[in-house]
Design an enzyme around this catalytic site. Structure first.
Site, PDB file in Angstrom:
ATOM      1  N   THR A 191       0.746  -1.240   0.000  1.00 22.26           N
ATOM      2  CA  THR A 191       0.000   0.000   0.000  1.00 22.26           C
ATOM      3  C   THR A 191       0.777   1.292   0.000  1.00 22.26           C
ATOM      4  OG1 THR A 191      -1.830  -1.011   1.108  1.00 22.26           O
ATOM      5  CG2 THR A 191      -1.797   1.350   1.095  1.00 22.26           C
ATOM      6  N   GLU A 277      11.998  -0.120  -0.120  1.00 19.63           N
ATOM      7  CA  GLU A 277      12.657  -1.114   0.726  1.00 19.63           C
ATOM      8  C   GLU A 277      14.111  -1.336   0.325  1.00 19.63           C
ATOM      9  OE1 GLU A 277       9.874  -4.194   0.196  1.00 19.63           O
ATOM     10  OE2 GLU A 277       8.891  -3.767   2.094  1.00 19.63           O
ATOM     11  N   ASN A 414      12.229  -8.877   1.803  1.00 20.46           N
ATOM     12  CA  ASN A 414      11.082  -9.534   1.190  1.00 20.46           C
ATOM     13  C   ASN A 414      11.166 -11.049   1.157  1.00 20.46           C
ATOM     14  OD1 ASN A 414       9.132  -7.465   0.299  1.00 20.46           O
ATOM     15  ND2 ASN A 414      10.978  -6.614  -0.614  1.00 20.46           N
TER      16      ASN A 414
END
Lengths: 419, 419
Positions: A191, A277, A414
């Site tokens: 998001t 990230e 991840n």
């Protein structure tokens, strides 16, 4: 020269807005997880939402809600649970949230917009949210913007907010905004959310068009990993509390307001890309010479999203070949013999062929921009992007896109977290 | 049950083909870098080429050449220099290569197709190539397929070749092939190349249609990092030396030949995906329930290419949320309440909502498939993919895509090498 200046604050910088952010126990970590933005009066409201066909219940709700009624007075947003892939239960949860917040604020439920970010497929603990509402509303204040910005963070490293102020026929107009990024450390936690507050008076139709165009130039031009989320939403309120003349038609005033709105969106978009990230720097790709702006933006996005380009920038490698190859596969026809590429002002390719350049200087540029992307206090900066300039021809189309480099930490973040 | 069997060998398995691969000094490493495939007689020839607008000179040459003349007798391919972004000099280099190989073989230059892979922007050392030609032609043999497959490798870890054989009205038809992958360790070193040899007799028009459809189901359905190269090419020859009846029209014989061709392309495509940079396993995404096959293939490609899905698989994380989100952003409309996802036969999502599943079993499945992706001798296997099944509705459209996981080594390979 812009006609506005940056001031401190975020969504509560504009007149007539209060906000709060608290820990309601929705996140296991105990961090802040519930934000509320309230306008003193009903505001013109519009939104731009994810195109993902798996969109979350709150997205469906807000989209439908804003199609039938162009005003709102509050936005409630939780972090922790995305309320996506939750079926009928998720839909009922959105209705319940609007209802409970409306009751707490003494407004109609249809004046409350709802957003969520967090884990897909988990129900929101509505009881905890209900219990937290008295504290949340008690915390509403005209300097609560930062607390709200912190409460919508998931894997963001830093809160993201901005406020701009402009003099306007002797009076002051302000636009503030806050956002959270595309961090996805936690599995399924996706998001991009942005909430914008403006105290100008503007017609709903104009405000909607302005937001769509501003998003096309900002949020739709950033990429961290290409994975559009189920919950991406941008919602913008305009409550008229500046008491400036209403902007009802296109013209100079509308243009000035749209420029300010675009600047707010662009800052937030860049802040999201910078906080991608594992990112160590912000990448800005400027494309010119296209047949139109849309084509230029598409080429810019493709380059900014190329895993090979992102890896090269992380390696501080002035790899023009990867940039050229990414430009070539963007789906925009151009004559290869017109391609020119430079990095930080250093020409690497002209007329489709490499030109000799100072590799050491290009490498130093990359090292320096990355170093400047974090200031001495550890804060992220969006003011020192790695700038890639690409010209694909002789057209007037221009476009900019932003991304970040691809580091080991992206994979670590991840891959290593296991549900 | 397929009507063919796999036999040993590659491009020289079919009748009437010879090949060679040698070190011509084009690569600084001294590794093999020059391959030649020759048909004893002129062969029907067709190709499918990169859509990248920065396509390399040999791609432009072969595309034009095959549009005007549907036959060829030789394919020469060097590794080390891609001959991309080389301008007029690069174009002249292609013409020179065709000329020198034609002279060495005693055929017309227009019968020689040319391919290159390696660094973008560097000229091919034509003198070295010319000096190597006597050795190259002297090495041509009917078991030279593997040497040729090795000579086109750049960052591939393993050579990729296959040969299939079918009984055909009492006679034998064979199709062989070799490929190199999308390895990009060396900066700017790109390219997916595949060369296919068939000894059936088939009309040029049918052969071209078959190859296009086979590529759409195989090479166009693999993704390592989404970066289409400047040199991607698939070239297929059919020389009629099987002495089987000519296939001139659609029908059972054409269908059988196309199935074999598709099987060859699919194997090579999977081998390329398995050998993706840093990959530890092959991922196979099977999509069903779409309105048509093209839509299903698009959804499959999007999932197989999702950085978040790839990272999760590397982390051995049965992350259905990321798969659902990737399906939703593929650009194919579907009703979220119809989405079903399973991993290795373990249902994780039904009717758009998560279902309870044995996470430990799903994790074990991922661990086991990755372990089986490399056999005890260290060879890569394409027979144990991680299988993701996705159904998006009730349509009859089906599609499969292949990819690989995203590991630290991908970043390492693509970032740490500095020009």
């Amino acid at each position: 020269m812009s006609h506005w200046q940056r001031i401190t604050g975020g969504v509560t910088a504009a007149k007539g807005y209060r906000a709060a952010g608290i820990a309601a126990g929705l996140k296991a970590s105990g961090a802040a997880d519930l934000a509320l933005i309230v306008s003193d009066v009903p505001a013109i409201a519009t939104g731009v939402f994810t195109t993902n066909h798996m969109c979350a219940a709150p997205v469906t709700y807000c989209r439908q809600r804003l199609q039938t009624k162009g005003t709102a007075q509050a936005i409630v947003c939780n972090s922790g649970q995305a309320n996506a892939a939750t079926g009928e239960q998720g839909w009922q949860a959105v209705l319940a949230q609007a209802e409970m917040v409306a009751t707490a604020l003494g407004v109609s439920p249809e004046m409350v917009l709802v957003a969520s970010t967090g884990v897909i497929g988990q129900p929101i603990p509505l009881d905890k949210m209900r219990q937290a509402l008295p504290t949340l509303t008690a915390n509403l204040s005209d300097d609560g913007g930062e607390a709200a910005a912190r409460a919508i963070m998931t894997t963001d490293l830093v809160p993201k907010q901005i406020a701009l102020e402009a003099e306007w026929e002797g009076q002051t107009i302000r636009i503030g905004g806050m956002a959270k990024g595309s961090g996805m450390i936690h599995p399924n936690m996706a998001t991009m959310l942005a909430f914008i507050t403006c105290d100008a008076a503007v017609s709903p139709h104009l405000w909607q068009e302005m937001l769509q165009r501003a998003c096309d130039r900002s949020f739709n031009q950033i990429t961290v990993d290409g994975d559009t989320s189920t919950n991406d939403s941008v919602i913008a309120l305009a409550n008229g509390q500046s008491r400036t003349p209403a902007i009802a038609e296109p013209g100079p005033a509308a243009t000035r307001l749209e420029e300010m709105l675009t600047a707010v969106c662009t800052y937030l978009a860049k802040a999201i890309a910078r906080d991608g990230e594992g990112a160590t720097c912000l990448i800005e790709v400027q494309v010119s010479g296209a047949s139109d702006d849309a084509a230029a933006r598409q080429v810019a996005r493709t380059i900014a999203g190329s895993m090979l380009v992102k890896s090269a920038i992380y390696g501080r490698d002035p790899n023009w070949g990867r940039i050229a190859a990414a430009a070539g596969r963007a789906g925009v026809p151009f004559d290869a013999s017109n391609l020119a590429i430079s990095l930080g002002g250093i020409a690497m390719m002209r007329q489709g062929q490499p030109v000799p350049f100072d590799r050491a200087a290009a490498n130093t540029y990359l090292v320096n921009q990355a170093a400047a992307s974090t200031d001495p206090s550890g804060q992220q900066s969006v003011d020192h992007p790695v700038v890639i300039e690409v010209s694909i021809g002789h057209g007037s189309g221009r476009g900019v896109a932003w991304g970040c480099d691809l580091s080991y930490d992206y994979v670590k973040i991840n891959a290593e977290y296991t549900t």
